[in-house]
Design a protein around this motif. Structure first.
Motif, PDB file in Angstrom:
ATOM      1  N   THR A 153      76.335   5.724 -82.563  1.00 41.52           N
ATOM      2  CA  THR A 153      75.582   4.530 -82.189  1.00 41.52           C
ATOM      3  C   THR A 153      75.835   4.229 -80.718  1.00 41.52           C
ATOM      4  O   THR A 153      76.919   4.516 -80.193  1.00 41.52           O
ATOM      5  CB  THR A 153      75.984   3.317 -83.042  1.00 41.52           C
ATOM      6  OG1 THR A 153      77.381   3.063 -82.889  1.00 41.52           O
ATOM      7  CG2 THR A 153      75.661   3.546 -84.505  1.00 41.52           C
ATOM      8  N   ILE A 154      74.833   3.667 -80.079  1.00 39.17           N
ATOM      9  CA  ILE A 154      74.910   3.414 -78.634  1.00 39.17           C
ATOM     10  C   ILE A 154      74.540   1.969 -78.345  1.00 39.17           C
ATOM     11  O   ILE A 154      73.495   1.479 -78.800  1.00 39.17           O
ATOM     12  CB  ILE A 154      73.963   4.345 -77.856  1.00 39.17           C
ATOM     13  CG1 ILE A 154      74.340   5.810 -78.078  1.00 39.17           C
ATOM     14  CG2 ILE A 154      74.000   4.020 -76.357  1.00 39.17           C
ATOM     15  CD1 ILE A 154      73.349   6.790 -77.473  1.00 39.17           C
ATOM     16  N   GLU A 155      75.385   1.289 -77.599  1.00 39.25           N
ATOM     17  CA  GLU A 155      75.087  -0.039 -77.051  1.00 39.25           C
ATOM     18  C   GLU A 155      74.887   0.146 -75.547  1.00 39.25           C
ATOM     19  O   GLU A 155      75.761   0.700 -74.870  1.00 39.25           O
ATOM     20  CB  GLU A 155      76.239  -1.004 -77.307  1.00 39.25           C
ATOM     21  CG  GLU A 155      76.459  -1.355 -78.753  1.00 39.25           C
ATOM     22  CD  GLU A 155      75.449  -2.369 -79.272  1.00 39.25           C
ATOM     23  OE1 GLU A 155      74.765  -3.002 -78.426  1.00 39.25           O
ATOM     24  OE2 GLU A 155      75.345  -2.531 -80.493  1.00 39.25           O
ATOM     25  N   THR A 156      73.740  -0.298 -75.041  1.00 36.38           N
ATOM     26  CA  THR A 156      73.404  -0.061 -73.638  1.00 36.38           C
ATOM     27  C   THR A 156      73.565  -1.317 -72.801  1.00 36.38           C
ATOM     28  O   THR A 156      73.110  -2.402 -73.188  1.00 36.38           O
ATOM     29  CB  THR A 156      71.963   0.454 -73.501  1.00 36.38           C
ATOM     30  OG1 THR A 156      71.836   1.675 -74.244  1.00 36.38           O
ATOM     31  CG2 THR A 156      71.613   0.718 -72.047  1.00 36.38           C
ATOM     32  N   CYS A 157      74.203  -1.173 -71.654  1.00 37.82           N
ATOM     33  CA  CYS A 157      74.337  -2.257 -70.686  1.00 37.82           C
ATOM     34  C   CYS A 157      73.766  -1.802 -69.347  1.00 37.82           C
ATOM     35  O   CYS A 157      74.062  -0.702 -68.871  1.00 37.82           O
ATOM     36  CB  CYS A 157      75.804  -2.644 -70.501  1.00 37.82           C
ATOM     37  SG  CYS A 157      76.515  -3.501 -71.913  1.00 37.82           S
ATOM     38  N   THR A 158      72.947  -2.637 -68.742  1.00 38.20           N
ATOM     39  CA  THR A 158      72.379  -2.351 -67.425  1.00 38.20           C
ATOM     40  C   THR A 158      73.331  -2.851 -66.352  1.00 38.20           C
ATOM     41  O   THR A 158      73.626  -4.046 -66.285  1.00 38.20           O
ATOM     42  CB  THR A 158      71.008  -3.037 -67.262  1.00 38.20           C
ATOM     43  OG1 THR A 158      70.121  -2.546 -68.271  1.00 38.20           O
ATOM     44  CG2 THR A 158      70.424  -2.758 -65.891  1.00 38.20           C
ATOM     45  N   THR A 159      73.833  -1.943 -65.527  1.00 39.86           N
ATOM     46  CA  THR A 159      74.786  -2.333 -64.490  1.00 39.86           C
ATOM     47  C   THR A 159      74.209  -2.255 -63.077  1.00 39.86           C
ATOM     48  O   THR A 159      74.834  -2.726 -62.133  1.00 39.86           O
ATOM     49  CB  THR A 159      76.043  -1.444 -64.546  1.00 39.86           C
ATOM     50  OG1 THR A 159      75.675  -0.084 -64.251  1.00 39.86           O
ATOM     51  CG2 THR A 159      76.697  -1.510 -65.923  1.00 39.86           C
ATOM     52  N   TYR A 160      73.017  -1.648 -62.933  1.00 42.19           N
ATOM     53  CA  TYR A 160      72.435  -1.554 -61.587  1.00 42.19           C
ATOM     54  C   TYR A 160      70.924  -1.389 -61.664  1.00 42.19           C
ATOM     55  O   TYR A 160      70.372  -1.065 -62.722  1.00 42.19           O
ATOM     56  CB  TYR A 160      73.053  -0.382 -60.802  1.00 42.19           C
ATOM     57  CG  TYR A 160      72.548   0.985 -61.221  1.00 42.19           C
ATOM     58  CD1 TYR A 160      71.551   1.637 -60.493  1.00 42.19           C
ATOM     59  CD2 TYR A 160      73.063   1.634 -62.346  1.00 42.19           C
ATOM     60  CE1 TYR A 160      71.092   2.895 -60.878  1.00 42.19           C
ATOM     61  CE2 TYR A 160      72.614   2.880 -62.729  1.00 42.19           C
ATOM     62  CZ  TYR A 160      71.620   3.511 -61.987  1.00 42.19           C
ATOM     63  OH  TYR A 160      71.155   4.741 -62.378  1.00 42.19           O
ATOM     64  N   ARG A 161      70.280  -1.620 -60.558  1.00 41.77           N
ATOM     65  CA  ARG A 161      68.848  -1.360 -60.431  1.00 41.77           C
ATOM     66  C   ARG A 161      68.612  -0.572 -59.146  1.00 41.77           C
ATOM     67  O   ARG A 161      69.412  -0.627 -58.207  1.00 41.77           O
ATOM     68  CB  ARG A 161      68.052  -2.671 -60.398  1.00 41.77           C
ATOM     69  CG  ARG A 161      68.311  -3.524 -59.177  1.00 41.77           C
ATOM     70  CD  ARG A 161      67.307  -4.675 -59.072  1.00 41.77           C
ATOM     71  NE  ARG A 161      67.390  -5.574 -60.207  1.00 41.77           N
ATOM     72  CZ  ARG A 161      68.130  -6.674 -60.227  1.00 41.77           C
ATOM     73  NH1 ARG A 161      68.881  -7.005 -59.169  1.00 41.77           N
ATOM     74  NH2 ARG A 161      68.160  -7.458 -61.274  1.00 41.77           N
ATOM     75  N   ILE A 162      67.503   0.151 -59.115  1.00 40.21           N
ATOM     76  CA  ILE A 162      67.114   0.879 -57.913  1.00 40.21           C
ATOM     77  C   ILE A 162      66.096   0.044 -57.148  1.00 40.21           C
ATOM     78  O   ILE A 162      65.086  -0.399 -57.708  1.00 40.21           O
ATOM     79  CB  ILE A 162      66.513   2.250 -58.258  1.00 40.21           C
ATOM     80  CG1 ILE A 162      67.573   3.140 -58.909  1.00 40.21           C
ATOM     81  CG2 ILE A 162      65.960   2.924 -57.005  1.00 40.21           C
ATOM     82  CD1 ILE A 162      68.749   3.474 -58.016  1.00 40.21           C
ATOM     83  N   VAL A 163      66.373  -0.194 -55.878  1.00 41.42           N
ATOM     84  CA  VAL A 163      65.480  -0.956 -55.006  1.00 41.42           C
ATOM     85  C   VAL A 163      64.818   0.029 -54.042  1.00 41.42           C
ATOM     86  O   VAL A 163      65.505   0.762 -53.315  1.00 41.42           O
ATOM     87  CB  VAL A 163      66.260  -2.026 -54.214  1.00 41.42           C
ATOM     88  CG1 VAL A 163      65.318  -2.808 -53.312  1.00 41.42           C
ATOM     89  CG2 VAL A 163      66.992  -2.956 -55.173  1.00 41.42           C
ATOM     90  N   HIS A 164      63.500   0.052 -54.047  1.00 41.87           N
ATOM     91  CA  HIS A 164      62.755   1.009 -53.221  1.00 41.87           C
ATOM     92  C   HIS A 164      62.315   0.389 -51.901  1.00 41.87           C
ATOM     93  O   HIS A 164      62.198  -0.832 -51.780  1.00 41.87           O
ATOM     94  CB  HIS A 164      61.506   1.490 -53.966  1.00 41.87           C
ATOM     95  CG  HIS A 164      61.809   2.224 -55.234  1.00 41.87           C
ATOM     96  ND1 HIS A 164      62.381   3.472 -55.255  1.00 41.87           N
ATOM     97  CD2 HIS A 164      61.617   1.873 -56.535  1.00 41.87           C
ATOM     98  CE1 HIS A 164      62.525   3.872 -56.504  1.00 41.87           C
ATOM     99  NE2 HIS A 164      62.068   2.915 -57.292  1.00 41.87           N
ATOM    100  N   ARG A 165      62.073   1.240 -50.926  1.00 40.46           N
ATOM    101  CA  ARG A 165      61.448   0.816 -49.674  1.00 40.46           C
ATOM    102  C   ARG A 165      60.188   1.645 -49.453  1.00 40.46           C
ATOM    103  O   ARG A 165      60.028   2.751 -50.003  1.00 40.46           O
ATOM    104  CB  ARG A 165      62.399   0.980 -48.491  1.00 40.46           C
ATOM    105  CG  ARG A 165      62.638   2.405 -48.037  1.00 40.46           C
ATOM    106  CD  ARG A 165      63.376   2.455 -46.702  1.00 40.46           C
ATOM    107  NE  ARG A 165      63.603   3.820 -46.241  1.00 40.46           N
ATOM    108  CZ  ARG A 165      62.728   4.519 -45.526  1.00 40.46           C
ATOM    109  NH1 ARG A 165      61.545   3.998 -45.209  1.00 40.46           N
ATOM    110  NH2 ARG A 165      63.006   5.765 -45.136  1.00 40.46           N
TER     111      ARG A 165
END
Length: 246
Positions: A153-165
């Motif tokens: 089983t997997i619990e997912t946590c978002t720790t970052y985002r990608i910011v584009h230019r």
């Protein structure tokens, strides 16, 4: 000088790829179109048997947890809610998508349980635990959907985002001269294709070298050529590029 090889990936991978390519005699040019940015998150309830990583960025930026998350995890470590940064994560065994991600985890004092080849889903497909295995997946906002095998089983946590230019005019002018573009992620491939369309860059002057088939598929079509590395690592990608340039 030879064919220009444009590298779109952000740091810290950017510098490493530039150095490897230049060592091979390639005309490498940095053109980072994104950067990773930490986001607030909290650790889910319960205990975990390991950490699942599809990107070193997920661990590097994991220090942006909320106070509540820090409090939960610190209880399992005998710490306090004031713990911050990576100290809020127990040193659980890491299941890493590849060698580079595993090396990043090792540098942060995480033990390695398993290192995959060919993507996170392929890594999961090799797992056949004797007992239930609960994994904490640290990931970016834009991530692939996984299908865990029975017993996992997997619990997912978002720790970052990608910011584009956006491509600026200087970038666009350089790309119009032609060359080979390295693609290390599907998100980067989609963004680059959209920016070339917006800036009026002729795709027929550019060849793409992608780290994996799914990455190449995100760039759509119309390019001079598209090639995929035989293995999902930087060395294989740069070897492919060397062949494309010569």
């Amino acid at each position: 000088m030879g064919v220009t090889v444009f590298v779109l990936r952000p740091e810290p991978g950017l510098s490493a790829t530039l150095a490897r390519g230049r060592k091979r005699g390639l005309a490498m040019e940095a053109m980072p179109l994104s950067h990773a940015e930490a986001v607030a998150w909290q650790v889910p309830e319960g205990t975990f048997d390991g950490i699942l990583l599809g990107s070193a960025n997920a661990l590097r930026h994991a220090g942006k947890g909320t106070d509540e998350g820090a409090g939960r995890i610190s209880e399992t470590m005998g710490g306090s809610a004031a713990d911050t940064g990576l100290d809020m994560l127990p040193r659980l065994p890491v299941y890493a998508v590849g060698k580079a991600t595993a090396q990043a985890a090792c540098s942060l004092r995480f033990p390695i349980a398993q290192v995959g080849e060919g993507g996170l889903q392929k890594l999961l497909d090799t797992l056949a635990p004797d007992a239930p295995l609960r994994l904490l997946r640290l990931a970016g906002e834009d991530r692939m959907t996984l299908s865990p095998p029975e017993g996992v089983t997997i619990e997912t946590c978002t720790t970052y985002r990608i910011v584009h230019r956006a491509l600026d005019e200087e970038d666009a002018a350089r790309l119009r001269e032609g060359g080979v573009v390295l693609l290390h992620s599907g998100v980067a491939a989609r963004h680059f294709a959209a920016e070339c369309e917006r800036a009026g860059v002729d795709r027929t002057n550019l060849s793409l070298a992608a780290l994996a088939p799914r990455i190449a598929s995100q760039a759509s079509d119309g390019w001079k050529s598209v090639a995929v590395a035989p293995e999902t690592n930087d060395a294989a990608l740069l070897s492919l590029v060397a062949d494309m340039c010569h």
